[in-house]
Design an enzyme around this catalytic site. Structure first.
Site, PDB file in Angstrom:
ATOM      1  CG  ASP A 165      -2.180   0.867   0.971  1.00  0.00           C
ATOM      2  OD1 ASP A 165      -2.334   1.395  -0.151  1.00  0.00           O
ATOM      3  OD2 ASP A 165      -2.984   1.020   1.897  1.00  0.00           O
ATOM      4  CB  ILE A 168       0.530  11.311   2.118  1.00  0.00           C
ATOM      5  CG1 ILE A 168       0.530  11.147   0.592  1.00  0.00           C
ATOM      6  CG2 ILE A 168       1.159  12.649   2.490  1.00  0.00           C
ATOM      7  CD1 ILE A 168      -0.241  12.200  -0.156  1.00  0.00           C
ATOM      8  CG  HIS A 169       3.248   8.544   6.682  1.00  0.00           C
ATOM      9  ND1 HIS A 169       2.595   8.051   7.786  1.00  0.00           N
ATOM     10  CD2 HIS A 169       3.150   7.579   5.729  1.00  0.00           C
ATOM     11  CE1 HIS A 169       2.116   6.849   7.526  1.00  0.00           C
ATOM     12  NE2 HIS A 169       2.439   6.538   6.285  1.00  0.00           N
ATOM     13  NE  ARG A 170       4.406  15.708  12.188  1.00  0.00           N
ATOM     14  CZ  ARG A 170       3.617  15.940  13.230  1.00  0.00           C
ATOM     15  NH1 ARG A 170       2.378  16.353  13.041  1.00  0.00           N
ATOM     16  NH2 ARG A 170       4.055  15.770  14.460  1.00  0.00           N
ATOM     17  N   GLY A 187      -4.798   1.955  12.139  1.00  0.00           N
ATOM     18  CA  GLY A 187      -5.542   1.729  10.916  1.00  0.00           C
ATOM     19  C   GLY A 187      -4.801   1.873   9.605  1.00  0.00           C
ATOM     20  CD  GLU A 233      -5.251   3.242  -0.034  1.00  0.00           C
ATOM     21  OE1 GLU A 233      -4.057   2.947   0.154  1.00  0.00           O
ATOM     22  OE2 GLU A 233      -6.153   2.929   0.753  1.00  0.00           O
ATOM     23  CD  GLU A 289       0.056  17.858  10.664  1.00  0.00           C
ATOM     24  OE1 GLU A 289      -0.742  17.836   9.708  1.00  0.00           O
ATOM     25  OE2 GLU A 289       0.963  17.017  10.806  1.00  0.00           O
TER      26      GLU A 289
END
Length: 492
Positions: A165, A168-170, A187, A233, A289
């Site tokens: 999979d 997107i992360h910081r 999750g 995705e 954020e």
């Protein structure tokens, strides 16, 4: 151009042909706070501190300290522009993404010789290897914990490689080969894979893919239950373009990257190692954020050790976003709309005509639902629709229900509904003790003593602005004459 596979550069060619959608500058810009500070005025939108506005995507061609790199921001910072990019009506993008999830197109693998993202290779074994000099990651503010990759798509797989999979992360650059990555608890599939590797005490191979076709960036932000564990995705992204996303084997780790990226960082998430997010700055802040506030620096980020940086040879494009901008609303909000539509269409088909997650909620915290009632038997179905929305997306906090004659994309129309079709003593539903997004600063025990037990818990709110079916005749809007060719009165 029509026969070329889709990537960021193809999309930019198309945008340049659309008036007002693209702008570039050759003036030198500092990626440390200045670039974000400038774009805030030009086109960031969202919940950015005012003044801000909707404007063009912006290409900065001359980056201080990075003569070979360009930086692009805001390509999705307009819902109408996203509609143009995907060739679809911006008002029904949620329906488009819902259909994309249900009609997946799986990726294909190409050779390294065919992959633009691997034209130039920098290995961590090189004596001068330093990601801080190779990757023009900006800081959003002067108080950020460090330079951030905000539009990096992390690709990973389960230890047995049976499922994969993207998320997107910081990610903050900490030293010459170390990145701190925030993996939100609960999750997300990359986090699930990492936990499996950690139980095995093994590093998790990943790639970080930067500079992508927006169809990939938007398609990658779905969450369960719409895309359960085992659903990649990139399948939805392929469906949006009706062509498979191209993948390529990495050079230094056992994972694939997105072949038409501008940059690919290859690395491993180390097991049982953590790093303080602001270890280099001690500001106490991470970065702004989506709720519009500076995120607190995390005391224990997961650690990525970078093994290689690859990129295109022709002035690669570093893609970045401002945390609270309209771009986040597009990436998070439109897939959330699709998730809600997917669930309500199965449970109460035909009753929810459309859904919109507006900038006021950063794409995650608020949704407006347009309800269709056919008869008295449908009275109350609107509140069940709200409960389904909370089920579809646990981070949702507020639902506003409106009738089908209300433009859900016009907040004046929505608030008109709240003021003329709503009574607070009977049309409010409050659901307490539920889980929500941990970045909402109001979700703390200190904010609501006795009501919130742990950080990240919240009350959920439903505002029912739909007219009771038996009273519909008393709430008909003033009828104006329909005039054809009204535009001629604007002509000279």
């Amino acid at each position: 151009m029509t026969n070329e596979p889709y990537d960021l550069r193809k999309v930019l060619k198309e945008l340049k042909e659309m008036p007002g959608q693209y702008h570039e500058t050759n003036l030198e810009i500092d990626p440390h706070a200045e670039l974000s500070g400038v774009y805030r005025y030009i086109g960031a939108g969202g919940t950015i501190k005012r003044p801000t506005q909707e404007g063009p995507t912006m290409m900065f061609n001359t980056i201080k300290g990075f003569p070979e790199t360009r930086i692009l921001t805001g390509i999705m910072a307009s819902r109408k522009r996203v509609g143009k990019i995907l060739g679809h009506d911006y008002r029904t993008l949620g329906h488009l993404l819902k259909d994309a999830v249900n009609h997946p197109v799986k990726p294909v693998k190409i050779s390294r010789d065919e992959a633009p993202a691997q034209e130039v290779v920098h290995l961590s074994t090189d004596p001068d290897f330093d990601i801080r000099k190779l990757v023009a990651a900006p800081t959003n503010t002067e108080y950020d914990a460090g330079p951030y990759i905000t539009m990096g798509l992390v690709y990973g797989s389960s230890p047995d490689k049976s499922i994969s999979d993207v998320t997107i992360h910081r990610m903050v650059l900490e030293d010459e080969d170390t990145i701190g990555i925030y993996i939100m608890p609960g999750g997300r599939h990359i986090g699930h894979f990492q936990e499996e590797y950690e139980k095995l005490n093994e590093p998790m191979p990943i790639t970080i893919n930067i500079g992508l076709d927006p169809a990939i960036s938007i398609g990658a932000t779905f969450e369960p239950p719409t895309t359960p564990l085992g659903y990649n995705e990139l399948w939805a992204a392929g469906s949006l373009r009706n062509e498979p996303v191209q993948l390529v084997d990495s050079i230094t780790v056992d994972e694939v990257g997105i072949a038409r990226s501008e940059f690919i960082l290859e690395g491993e998430i180390l097991p049982h190692e953590r790093i303080r997010e602001d270890i280099n700055t001690n500001t106490g802040h991470a970065m702004p954020e989506f709720p519009g506030y500076n995120g607190d620096a995390n005391p224990a980020l997961h650690v990525i050790k970078v093994k290689a940086v690859t990129h295109r040879k022709d002035r690669p494009i570093m893609q970045t976003t401002l945390g609270p901008s309209e771009e986040h609303v597009s990436m998070a909000g439109i897939p959330t709309e699709a998730s809600i539509l997917n669930l309500v269409d199965k449970a109460i088909p035909g009753k929810v005509l459309n859904v919109y997650n507006p900038p006021a909620g950063g794409g995650k915290l608020m949704t407006i639902m347009q309800i269709h009632k056919e008869g008295s038997a449908d009275e109350g179905i609107q509140r069940q629709a709200a409960l389904l929305a909370f089920s579809a997306f646990k981070e949702l906090k507020t639902v506003i229900l409106v009738d089908e004659d209300v433009d859900i994309f016009d907040m004046n129309d929505v608030m008109w509904t709240v003021n003329t079709r709503f009574q607070a003593n009977q049309d409010i539903m409050v659901l307490e003790g539920m889980r929500n997004h941990p970045l909402d600063p109001s979700e703390t025990p200190e904010y609501s003593p006795g009501r919130i037990r742990f950080k990240g818990m919240s009350s959920k709110l439903v505002l029912d602005g739909t007219v009771p079916f038996d009273l519909k005749s008393q709430f008909e809007r003033a009828a104006f004459k329909d005039v054809e060719n009204w535009q001629k009165y604007l002509e000279d």
